[in-house]
Scaffold this active site. Structure first.
Site, PDB file in Angstrom:
ATOM      1  N   HIS A 194      66.236  55.120  -0.115  1.00 31.72           N
ATOM      2  CA  HIS A 194      66.594  54.292   0.930  1.00 31.72           C
ATOM      3  C   HIS A 194      67.865  54.784   1.814  1.00 31.72           C
ATOM      4  CE1 HIS A 194      67.926  50.014   2.705  1.00 31.72           C
ATOM      5  NE2 HIS A 194      68.972  50.780   2.689  1.00 31.72           N
ATOM      6  N   GLU A 195      68.940  55.438   0.902  1.00 30.67           N
ATOM      7  CA  GLU A 195      70.268  56.053   1.458  1.00 30.67           C
ATOM      8  C   GLU A 195      69.906  57.325   2.042  1.00 30.67           C
ATOM      9  OE1 GLU A 195      72.875  54.258   2.002  1.00 30.67           O
ATOM     10  OE2 GLU A 195      72.193  52.669   0.791  1.00 30.67           O
ATOM     11  N   HIS A 227      68.764  56.856   5.709  1.00 31.87           N
ATOM     12  CA  HIS A 227      69.889  56.694   6.533  1.00 31.87           C
ATOM     13  C   HIS A 227      70.406  58.284   6.763  1.00 31.87           C
ATOM     14  CE1 HIS A 227      69.681  52.378   6.283  1.00 31.87           C
ATOM     15  NE2 HIS A 227      70.433  52.326   5.138  1.00 31.87           N
TER      16      HIS A 227
END
Length: 255
Positions: free
Chosen positions: A66-67, A70
């Site tokens: 997820h990170e 980003h």
């Protein structure tokens, strides 16, 4: 970056670090799911808790991708990422923002949830095709469910969640004022925290044999949501007040 964070290496040149507080989540997951694994596979005995530790690993993997999503999208838009940190309640990505627009903000924010949902879909496809059984099937299913939960939860429309950037960017695009967008998204986050507590109360009343640990985790999550949303509201209000003060001084000077 916290000096106490543990370095895990670099991905695409971005340093990845783990806060020691994450081990509290790992311990909670082991306590929560260890007995369930033991009921499903009684032959495992105490090893059931080691399998439950795999749930913590699955959550860590879900948050990490997820990170990183980003970070990679931010880098592609010209916002160099400086670090990814995995924490007690998930993680965060730090990057240098240059030339922010509502569209770019949404693209970076929603890259995380979208990646989790894609990972959940890929995991489900593998589950269907591989024909896994036993512990392997259980752990793969944990990866699927956790990616689905991380993706959907972070897509909720309120800060500090990624979906809050949708609210912020919509108001920002409509008014031309990012701070007003942040203020609206912060209030949306506060509403989400209250709704989480209401849902928890309803669930607790309907399910007497609920897990006390799960209730505590949900209450803590609502508290963290409220804190993050409130910080966004306070920051936006402060910036708006300062700007209005400067504009008032400029008008007085022109007179």
């Amino acid at each position: 970056m916290s000096p106490a964070a543990l370095p895990l290496g670099r991905v695409a040149g971005v340093p990845v670090r783990l806060r020691p507080s994450w081990f509290l989540v790992a311990g909670a997951l082991v306590l929560l799911f260890g007995p369930q694994v033991a009921r499903i596979f009684p032959e495992l005995g105490a090893l059931a808790y080691l399998v439950a530790l795999g749930y913590a690993g699955a959550l860590l993997l879900s948050v990490l991708i997820h990170e990183l999503a980003h970070a990679l999208v931010a880098a592609g838009l010209g916002w160099p990422p400086t670090a990814v940190e995995l924490t007690l309640w998930g993680g965060h990505t730090e990057f240098m923002v240059r030339g922010a627009t509502p569209g770019r903000s949404v693209a970076v924010a929603m890259a995380g949830p979208a990646t989790n949902l894609l990972a959940a879909g890929a995991g489900w496809l593998l589950f269907e095709l591989a024909g896994l059984t036993g512990v392997a099937a259980l752990l793969l299913w944990a990866v699927i469910v956790l990616n689905l939960l991380v993706g959907l939860f972070n897509a909720l429309p309120g800060l500090p969640l990624d979906g809050g950037r949708l609210v912020e960017s919509a108001v920002w695009a409509a008014t031309g004022d990012q701070d007003r967008g942040t203020l609206a998204a912060g209030w949306a986050g506060r509403i989400l925290a209250i709704l989480l507590l209401v849902a928890l109360a309803i669930w607790s009343a309907a399910v007497p044999e609920r897990s006390l640990l799960l209730v505590v985790l949900a209450v803590m999550m609502a508290f963290v949501l409220w804190q993050g949303a409130s910080a966004a509201v306070r920051g936006a209000r402060l910036r708006l007040a300062r700007r209005e003060h400067r504009e008032s001084e400029d008008q007085d000077g022109q007179r």
